[in-house]
Scaffold this active site. Structure first.
Site, PDB file in Angstrom:
ATOM      1  N   ARG A 108       0.833  -1.214   0.000  1.00 42.17           N
ATOM      2  CA  ARG A 108       0.000   0.000   0.000  1.00 42.17           C
ATOM      3  C   ARG A 108       0.868   1.264   0.000  1.00 42.17           C
ATOM      4  NH1 ARG A 108      -1.836   3.722   4.055  1.00 42.17           N
ATOM      5  NH2 ARG A 108      -3.888   4.611   3.590  1.00 42.17           N
ATOM      6  N   TYR A 226       1.263 -13.874  -0.321  1.00 40.99           N
ATOM      7  CA  TYR A 226       1.878 -13.673  -1.633  1.00 40.99           C
ATOM      8  C   TYR A 226       3.150 -12.858  -1.467  1.00 40.99           C
ATOM      9  CZ  TYR A 226      -1.186  -9.550  -1.011  1.00 40.99           C
ATOM     10  OH  TYR A 226      -1.847  -8.452  -0.498  1.00 40.99           O
ATOM     11  N   ASP A 309     -13.643   3.798   1.542  1.00 37.13           N
ATOM     12  CA  ASP A 309     -14.138   3.189   2.786  1.00 37.13           C
ATOM     13  C   ASP A 309     -15.110   4.103   3.524  1.00 37.13           C
ATOM     14  OD1 ASP A 309     -12.678   0.912   2.358  1.00 37.13           O
ATOM     15  OD2 ASP A 309     -11.519   1.012   4.220  1.00 37.13           O
TER      16      ASP A 309
END
Ligand SMILES: Cc1cc2nc3c(=O)[nH]c(=O)nc-3n(C[C@H](O)[C@H](O)[C@H](O)COP(=O)(O)OP(=O)(O)OC[C@H]3O[C@@H](n4cnc5c(N)ncnc54)[C@H](O)[C@@H]3O)c2cc1C
Length: 419
Positions: A108, A226, A309
């Protein structure tokens, strides 16, 4: 010639920064207000599906992000008990060919830095840190409707005047609280917590560094991992059912909860050695209680609109929260490009497109949660379906999510993963 509209965006997360870029492209002047004193390296891995990466490409940012991104070759679904492979859905080139843009995973902080740099090199965007938006009032300015944002800048009260305000201030949006959505409009704990961690690549087993997204399904718990930044890091997200009753951090990105992994290790005690060995490599867990909000039929009041959000926190079971925020930003920019100075018409068009789309994804994410965490015979049945499902069927179930484009109206299937 009339002056361009001025938009205030509160929140410099992925949603707010992408919105600033899209609004600037539509010809608006934009001021982004961010509560944090600085945009530091915080966060964890994000999967960015083609519905979002296509927008970053349109903004000219995908090549800048590429050196920090990994494009997994496949999504591998495994059974927690013994690691047996239940399904392998190709990503990589096949995903890009099918959905028209790459499926990537990024940190991020890398995405936020690329967006911030792009804002920094756009003359019509100003990003101000250490400014907390506190509320708004709608006003008339020079005969046109406008907004005043009350804020704390470096701990001093101040005011910003604009034509439009976009609240991209996250799950606990302050501006959403001023929209008059009613007393019931508060974040609701979902009964699940996410535990996030990063393992240095040098300490991770080679199989965890393969360019794949791994999804392990267990009873009332699942694990996703991952590699990130080439093979520098391995990103882990473990989600468990958790009757957590504590206080959550007001700013979850910067103050993640103190995480004692006792609960977590208990939830994973019956899992295969391979999964438990990976979990045991983690030095520091960060605990994120997962919240939703009641759906709202309205995301705006006058010239103030919600995004990301702040509008629609979704459970991360389809990995779509940031992707939806990026889709919102693109839709908002296109709505302003189409409606010119008529901010209310632009916001109405934005709501018309985005409320149904975000609700569809939120409902599907919730359904996915119950599928991932099945127990007993239901889990056996799910595993049998997954083992039988063809690659084409697995991929086509994701078309409505990953293949979505502004205004495309791709419809959703009723039950993802049911053959
Ligand atoms: C465990 C987990 C895994 C996830 N994985 C994925 C994934 O793989 N893919 C994906 O797409 N999504 C994923 N998500 C969701 C994704 O992280 C969020 O949906 C996304 O970050 C939301 O972005 P945002 O910009 O709307 O909000 P935020 O990222 O919360 O940003 C809000 C910003 O507003 C600032 N702010 C807050 N209040 C104020 C104020 N009053 N004034 C000014 N500034 C303010 C904050 O400091 C912050 O910078 C995941 C979420 C979780 C919990």
């Amino acid at each position: 010639m009339t002056d361009p509209l001025h938009a205030i965006v509160s929140g410099a997360g992925v949603g707010g920064l992408t919105a600033a870029l899209c609004l600037a492209r539509a010809g608006l002047r934009v001021t982004v207000l961010e509560r944090a004193p600085a945009l530091e390296e915080v966060g964890a891995g994000l999967q960015l599906s083609p519905n979002a990466s296509s927008i970053l490409r349109d903004l000219g940012l995908l090549d800048t992000l590429a050196p920090f991104a990994v494009a997994p070759e496949a999504l591998r679904v495994r059974r927690a008990r013994d690691g047996a492979e239940l399904m392998r859905m190709p990503l990589g080139a096949q995903a890009e060919a099918r959905w028209g843009a790459p499926h990537i995973v990024v940190h991020r902080a890398d995405l936020q830095r690329v967006l911030l740099d792009a804002c920094g090199s756009t003359p019509s965007i100003v990003v101000k840190t250490d400014v907390e938006a506190l509320g708004f009032a709608t006003v008339e300015q020079d005969g046109r409707p406008g907004v005043q944002i009350g804020a704390l800048e470096n701990c001093e009260h101040t005011r910003f005047d604009a034509d439009v305000a976009i609240a991209a201030d996250g799950l606990r949006s302050t501006l959403r609280g001023r929209l008059g959505l009613g007393l019931g409009d508060a974040p609701v704990y979902s009964g699940r917590t996410a535990w996030r961690a990063l393992i240095p690549g040098s300490e991770a087993p080679a199989r965890a560094l393969r360019p794949e997204t791994n999804l392990w399904l267990g009873a009332k718990a699942h694990l996703v991992h991952y590699p990130l930044r080439g093979s520098d890091l391995v990103n882990l997200v473990a989600i468990i059912e958790d009757p957590w009753r504590g206080e959550d951090a007001a700013d979850i990105w910067r103050d993640p909860l103190d995480a004692n992994p006792r609960h977590l290790h208990r939830a994973f005690s019956m899992w295969s050695h391979e999964a438990r060995d990976l979990l045991s490599l983690v030095r520091q867990w960060r605990r994120w209680p997962l919240f939703e909000r009641p759906f709202s039929k309205r995301w705006s009041m006058d010239n103030v609109a919600l995004l990301g959000d702040a509008a629609h926190p979704v459970l991360p079971f389809l990995a779509q929260g940031a992707a939806l925020a990026i889709e919102d930003a693109a839709s908002l920019g296109l709505a302003f490009a189409a409606h010119g100075a008529d901010a209310r018409a632009a916001i109405a068009a934005y709501e018309r497109e985005r409320i149904p789309r975000a609700s569809d994804v939120a409902i599907a994410s919730r359904r996915q949660a119950s599928i991932y965490h099945m127990t007993g015979p239901m889990a056996l049945a799910r595993d049998a379906v997954m083992r039988r499902i063809s690659i084409e069927a697995a991929m086509s179930r994701m078309d409505w999510v990953y293949g979505y484009r502004h205004g495309s109206g791709v419809s959703r299937p009723l039950l993802p993963w049911r053959g």
